[in-house]
Design a protein around this motif. Sequence first.
Motif, PDB file in Angstrom:
ATOM      1  N   VAL A   1       4.320  22.237   5.769  1.00 33.44           N
ATOM      2  CA  VAL A   1       2.869  22.035   5.633  1.00 33.44           C
ATOM      3  C   VAL A   1       2.172  23.380   5.615  1.00 33.44           C
ATOM      4  O   VAL A   1       2.003  23.986   6.672  1.00 33.44           O
ATOM      5  N   PRO A   2       1.740  23.934   4.485  1.00 30.72           N
ATOM      6  CA  PRO A   2       2.037  23.490   3.125  1.00 30.72           C
ATOM      7  C   PRO A   2       3.482  23.790   2.752  1.00 30.72           C
ATOM      8  O   PRO A   2       4.130  24.513   3.491  1.00 30.72           O
ATOM      9  N   PRO A   3       3.989  23.291   1.645  1.00 26.68           N
ATOM     10  CA  PRO A   3       3.311  22.756   0.467  1.00 26.68           C
ATOM     11  C   PRO A   3       2.759  21.343   0.618  1.00 26.68           C
ATOM     12  O   PRO A   3       1.911  20.933  -0.163  1.00 26.68           O
ATOM     13  N   LEU A   4       3.229  20.550   1.605  1.00 25.28           N
ATOM     14  CA  LEU A   4       2.659  19.224   1.801  1.00 25.28           C
ATOM     15  C   LEU A   4       1.279  19.346   2.418  1.00 25.28           C
ATOM     16  O   LEU A   4       1.040  20.196   3.272  1.00 25.28           O
ATOM     17  N   GLU A   5       0.399  18.457   2.002  1.00 25.88           N
ATOM     18  CA  GLU A   5      -0.916  18.365   2.626  1.00 25.88           C
ATOM     19  C   GLU A   5      -0.801  17.408   3.813  1.00 25.88           C
ATOM     20  O   GLU A   5       0.090  16.571   3.880  1.00 25.88           O
ATOM     21  N   ARG A   6      -1.734  17.518   4.737  1.00 28.53           N
ATOM     22  CA  ARG A   6      -1.726  16.640   5.909  1.00 28.53           C
ATOM     23  C   ARG A   6      -1.812  15.170   5.490  1.00 28.53           C
ATOM     24  O   ARG A   6      -1.218  14.305   6.123  1.00 28.53           O
ATOM     25  N   GLU A   7      -2.536  14.878   4.417  1.00 29.72           N
ATOM     26  CA  GLU A   7      -2.633  13.503   3.919  1.00 29.72           C
ATOM     27  C   GLU A   7      -1.257  12.969   3.506  1.00 29.72           C
ATOM     28  O   GLU A   7      -0.921  11.814   3.782  1.00 29.72           O
ATOM     29  N   ALA A   8      -0.472  13.817   2.857  1.00 27.68           N
ATOM     30  CA  ALA A   8       0.879  13.411   2.456  1.00 27.68           C
ATOM     31  C   ALA A   8       1.755  13.182   3.688  1.00 27.68           C
ATOM     32  O   ALA A   8       2.564  12.250   3.712  1.00 27.68           O
ATOM     33  N   VAL A   9       1.582  14.006   4.715  1.00 32.81           N
ATOM     34  CA  VAL A   9       2.357  13.825   5.947  1.00 32.81           C
ATOM     35  C   VAL A   9       1.988  12.490   6.591  1.00 32.81           C
ATOM     36  O   VAL A   9       2.864  11.748   7.050  1.00 32.81           O
ATOM     37  N   PHE A  10       0.713  12.151   6.603  1.00 36.93           N
ATOM     38  CA  PHE A  10       0.288  10.848   7.139  1.00 36.93           C
ATOM     39  C   PHE A  10       0.957   9.719   6.363  1.00 36.93           C
ATOM     40  O   PHE A  10       1.488   8.767   6.955  1.00 36.93           O
ATOM     41  N   GLU A  11       0.942   9.810   5.042  1.00 38.51           N
ATOM     42  CA  GLU A  11       1.549   8.754   4.233  1.00 38.51           C
ATOM     43  C   GLU A  11       3.059   8.692   4.438  1.00 38.51           C
ATOM     44  O   GLU A  11       3.629   7.598   4.498  1.00 38.51           O
TER      45      GLU A  11
ATOM     46  N   VAL B   1       7.836   6.013   6.680  1.00 36.60           N
ATOM     47  CA  VAL B   1       9.016   6.025   7.549  1.00 36.60           C
ATOM     48  C   VAL B   1       8.914   4.908   8.581  1.00 36.60           C
ATOM     49  O   VAL B   1       9.877   4.170   8.817  1.00 36.60           O
ATOM     50  N   GLY B   2       7.761   4.757   9.203  1.00 36.16           N
ATOM     51  CA  GLY B   2       7.589   3.694  10.192  1.00 36.16           C
ATOM     52  C   GLY B   2       7.734   2.309   9.592  1.00 36.16           C
ATOM     53  O   GLY B   2       8.367   1.422  10.181  1.00 36.16           O
ATOM     54  N   TYR B   3       7.176   2.093   8.415  1.00 37.44           N
ATOM     55  CA  TYR B   3       7.265   0.795   7.754  1.00 37.44           C
ATOM     56  C   TYR B   3       8.714   0.444   7.429  1.00 37.44           C
ATOM     57  O   TYR B   3       9.185  -0.645   7.766  1.00 37.44           O
ATOM     58  N   TYR B   4       9.430   1.359   6.779  1.00 42.98           N
ATOM     59  CA  TYR B   4      10.802   1.048   6.391  1.00 42.98           C
ATOM     60  C   TYR B   4      11.744   0.994   7.596  1.00 42.98           C
ATOM     61  O   TYR B   4      12.713   0.240   7.577  1.00 42.98           O
ATOM     62  N   ALA B   5      11.448   1.730   8.650  1.00 44.98           N
ATOM     63  CA  ALA B   5      12.234   1.602   9.879  1.00 44.98           C
ATOM     64  C   ALA B   5      12.002   0.229  10.502  1.00 44.98           C
ATOM     65  O   ALA B   5      12.944  -0.394  11.016  1.00 44.98           O
ATOM     66  N   THR B   6      10.777  -0.268  10.439  1.00 45.10           N
ATOM     67  CA  THR B   6      10.474  -1.610  10.925  1.00 45.10           C
ATOM     68  C   THR B   6      11.277  -2.656  10.159  1.00 45.10           C
ATOM     69  O   THR B   6      11.893  -3.548  10.758  1.00 45.10           O
TER      70      THR B   6
ATOM     71  N   ARG C   1       9.069   9.922  -6.961  1.00 47.60           N
ATOM     72  CA  ARG C   1      10.336  10.516  -6.501  1.00 47.60           C
ATOM     73  C   ARG C   1      10.305  10.780  -4.995  1.00 47.60           C
ATOM     74  O   ARG C   1      11.253  10.470  -4.289  1.00 47.60           O
ATOM     75  N   VAL C   2       9.216  11.342  -4.505  1.00 44.57           N
ATOM     76  CA  VAL C   2       9.106  11.615  -3.067  1.00 44.57           C
ATOM     77  C   VAL C   2       9.184  10.311  -2.287  1.00 44.57           C
ATOM     78  O   VAL C   2       9.915  10.202  -1.294  1.00 44.57           O
ATOM     79  N   ARG C   3       8.446   9.311  -2.736  1.00 45.41           N
ATOM     80  CA  ARG C   3       8.451   8.018  -2.039  1.00 45.41           C
ATOM     81  C   ARG C   3       9.865   7.443  -1.974  1.00 45.41           C
ATOM     82  O   ARG C   3      10.325   7.034  -0.913  1.00 45.41           O
ATOM     83  N   GLU C   4      10.566   7.428  -3.102  1.00 50.15           N
ATOM     84  CA  GLU C   4      11.898   6.824  -3.118  1.00 50.15           C
ATOM     85  C   GLU C   4      12.912   7.655  -2.340  1.00 50.15           C
ATOM     86  O   GLU C   4      13.784   7.092  -1.666  1.00 50.15           O
ATOM     87  N   MET C   5      12.801   8.972  -2.389  1.00 45.79           N
ATOM     88  CA  MET C   5      13.692   9.792  -1.561  1.00 45.79           C
ATOM     89  C   MET C   5      13.465   9.477  -0.087  1.00 45.79           C
ATOM     90  O   MET C   5      14.433   9.318   0.678  1.00 45.79           O
ATOM     91  N   ALA C   6      12.219   9.370   0.322  1.00 45.52           N
ATOM     92  CA  ALA C   6      11.914   9.098   1.728  1.00 45.52           C
ATOM     93  C   ALA C   6      12.441   7.720   2.143  1.00 45.52           C
ATOM     94  O   ALA C   6      13.021   7.568   3.231  1.00 45.52           O
TER      95      ALA C   6
ATOM     96  N   ALA D   1       0.831  -1.206   0.000  1.00 49.28           N
ATOM     97  CA  ALA D   1       0.000   0.000   0.000  1.00 49.28           C
ATOM     98  C   ALA D   1       0.866   1.256   0.000  1.00 49.28           C
ATOM     99  O   ALA D   1       0.596   2.215  -0.744  1.00 49.28           O
ATOM    100  N   VAL D   2       1.914   1.248   0.812  1.00 48.81           N
ATOM    101  CA  VAL D   2       2.817   2.404   0.875  1.00 48.81           C
ATOM    102  C   VAL D   2       3.461   2.647  -0.492  1.00 48.81           C
ATOM    103  O   VAL D   2       3.577   3.780  -0.941  1.00 48.81           O
ATOM    104  N   ARG D   3       3.887   1.577  -1.153  1.00 41.53           N
ATOM    105  CA  ARG D   3       4.608   1.721  -2.421  1.00 41.53           C
ATOM    106  C   ARG D   3       3.695   1.931  -3.615  1.00 41.53           C
ATOM    107  O   ARG D   3       4.066   2.654  -4.541  1.00 41.53           O
ATOM    108  N   TYR D   4       2.533   1.296  -3.644  1.00 45.76           N
ATOM    109  CA  TYR D   4       1.750   1.277  -4.875  1.00 45.76           C
ATOM    110  C   TYR D   4       0.398   1.973  -4.781  1.00 45.76           C
ATOM    111  O   TYR D   4      -0.260   2.146  -5.801  1.00 45.76           O
ATOM    112  N   GLU D   5      -0.018   2.376  -3.601  1.00 40.54           N
ATOM    113  CA  GLU D   5      -1.352   2.947  -3.471  1.00 40.54           C
ATOM    114  C   GLU D   5      -1.382   4.321  -2.822  1.00 40.54           C
ATOM    115  O   GLU D   5      -2.448   4.897  -2.669  1.00 40.54           O
ATOM    116  N   SER D   6      -0.250   4.847  -2.419  1.00 35.32           N
ATOM    117  CA  SER D   6      -0.258   6.153  -1.756  1.00 35.32           C
ATOM    118  C   SER D   6      -0.329   7.270  -2.792  1.00 35.32           C
ATOM    119  O   SER D   6      -0.101   7.045  -3.979  1.00 35.32           O
TER     120      SER D   6
END
Length: 181
Positions: free
Chosen positions: A151-161, A166-171, A75-80, A65-70
Amino acid sequence: MTRQRAFRPEELDGERLELYRAVAAGPRAKGPFRLVSEEGVLLGPFNEFLLSPRVGDALQRLGAAVRYESGLSDRVREMAILVVAAAWDSAFERHAHEAVGRTVGLTDREMAAIAEGAPLKLEDPYEAAALRLTRAMVAGDVDDGTWASCVPPLEREAVFELTTLVGYYATLALQMRVFRV
């Protein structure tokens, strides 16, 4: 020394076999890095998911879900992900996601700066905010100044994702460290 128990596909049945197939044949299998060894063992964090198939399946579904549905850009996903890999010194995640990063337009210079924690001037304010926020998260907290500048330019939804990513990849990094993957 590894603490891993390598699960070979011919040894698996039931929930373990279902989980193996979900990872080995799922969307990750189409990526630019190997998920399965020559012997059929899942690579990186995925082999350990088989220790507890129900938890492992929930974890792999969260990762998908993090990789394919967010809503995060590729680019943002891979940088993070690369920021987390650098913070945890996770060689597998760095190797895997630098390969993915190249496919989504990250340059070697950008990935090197991320790996080193060096300043990185990004033209896109959204990307720059995501990078700054992710670096703050892995450092321990997002202070009010960082929040206000991101926040902005990020929306709160993007911050949640991003926090979920971060939590998933730290796990994953923690699991690979403990099991010496």
